[in-house]
Design an enzyme around this catalytic site. Sequence first.
Site, PDB file in Angstrom:
ATOM      1  CG  PHE A  66      40.525  53.225  52.874  1.00  0.00           C
ATOM      2  CD1 PHE A  66      40.777  52.239  51.939  1.00  0.00           C
ATOM      3  CD2 PHE A  66      41.067  54.480  52.664  1.00  0.00           C
ATOM      4  CE1 PHE A  66      41.564  52.483  50.825  1.00  0.00           C
ATOM      5  CE2 PHE A  66      41.858  54.739  51.550  1.00  0.00           C
ATOM      6  CZ  PHE A  66      42.098  53.738  50.624  1.00  0.00           C
ATOM      7  CB  CYS A  67      35.106  51.096  56.622  1.00  0.00           C
ATOM      8  SG  CYS A  67      34.467  49.710  55.678  1.00  0.00           S
ATOM      9  CB  ALA A  68      37.514  56.003  57.455  1.00  0.00           C
TER      10      ALA A  68
END
Length: 446
Positions: free
Chosen positions: A376-378
């Site tokens: 999740f781009c985290a």
Amino acid sequence: MSVHPAAPAPVRATTPLPVLGRDVLVPLVTGGEVAYAALDYAASAPALQRVWDDVAAYAPYYGSVHRGAGYLSQLSTDLFEQSRAEVAAFLGCRADDQVVFTRSTTDSLNLLASVVPDGTRVFVFETEHHASLLPWRDGDVTYLSAPRTPAEAVALLERALAAREPGGPALVCVTGASNVTGELWPVRELAAAAHAHGARIVLDAAQLAPHHPVDVAALDVDWVAFSGHKLYAPFGSGVLAGRADWLREAEPYLAGGGASRRVARRADGGVEVDWHTTEARHEAGSPNVIGVYAIASACRALREAGFDGLVEREQALVARLREGLAGIEQVRVLSLFGEDAPRVGVLSFVVDGWNSSHFAAALSAEYGIGVRDGLFCAHPLVRTLLGDHTEPGDCGGDTTLNAVRVSFGAGTPDEHVERFLAAVAALVTDGAQWRYRTENGRCVPA
């Protein structure tokens, strides 16, 4: 002349707001079709019907902005600047704040990173989305470890700020609601800590603004950034709003027409430029009028619907989701601040014995439910939350680190959450009904 269509009748808090795609049918690998359940709002929310109608009403009047003498250009310019005022009101901006239109939250935070004064120390938690984690990496950055309670987040920041060299500017970057867990961060308290130590603070509201009121003045943040495509206005615009001084004093984010007031040749053969000091300084080029108007339309629609009712309804869905997943032994919900921490309609989880990509693919192919899987781009945050968790590789390959995310909002019917819970229970109990294979790193029906 107004291009706004007549406002729709007020929608009760117990009713989802009308969105595009609510009647779209998708095929199932097991045969037949089903109405698509869009549960990936945290990536991009569907357009509100109100936004689509407003854009359609304006489209015939589309014209160039700020530099046209014609009627449509003048109308478009008025609409563009009215949209700026609408967004400022939606965010509770102070009288001297600027509202700069960008492409997205990522673009907004990169813009802010480009205008921070030389020598600025930036403080950012490792739990941030990459949009707010990465723009500062070429500067003087202090990365703060993942806190396990809101109070610990404030304490970590206070210690880090107190330990910095005295003097010089400092900036804190923090999310309002996690794009992984949906958990709400103590923004007001973090802002107070930042200001007590002479630092400024920027709020990444990409996941907060669509679900919860954001008031810049009340939260006492210096800037706020968000994206239209998460706020039910997927037309390619974003916002950076807040204090004007760093924006006025820095070189334009982009050099070009619209950002300049006067350009002249110098005697030495070079070019002399007098830049705007208003928002136009960082809005070079022909602006995305449609995208800007769509954001303003979404802001207006959410304000008119009433955030109190929207929040109340969403929290009922969050409670039902938590209750349903808690009853499935094989499911582990990811949380930073604890299971009972307040959150918006975003939740991530893993399922014992399942690869998350496989699970998400089966939800889509067999049940017509759209969720998201991955990091999740985290990446630092998800790796922290997963710890030593491992799961089978994509469709039976090597082990991977992954999770499933379900997210919803003002347009989500109760039935979509119920379908999702029933599908999760069926997959855990009975397994997938179809075979899957890996293609370009993703699980797809074989």
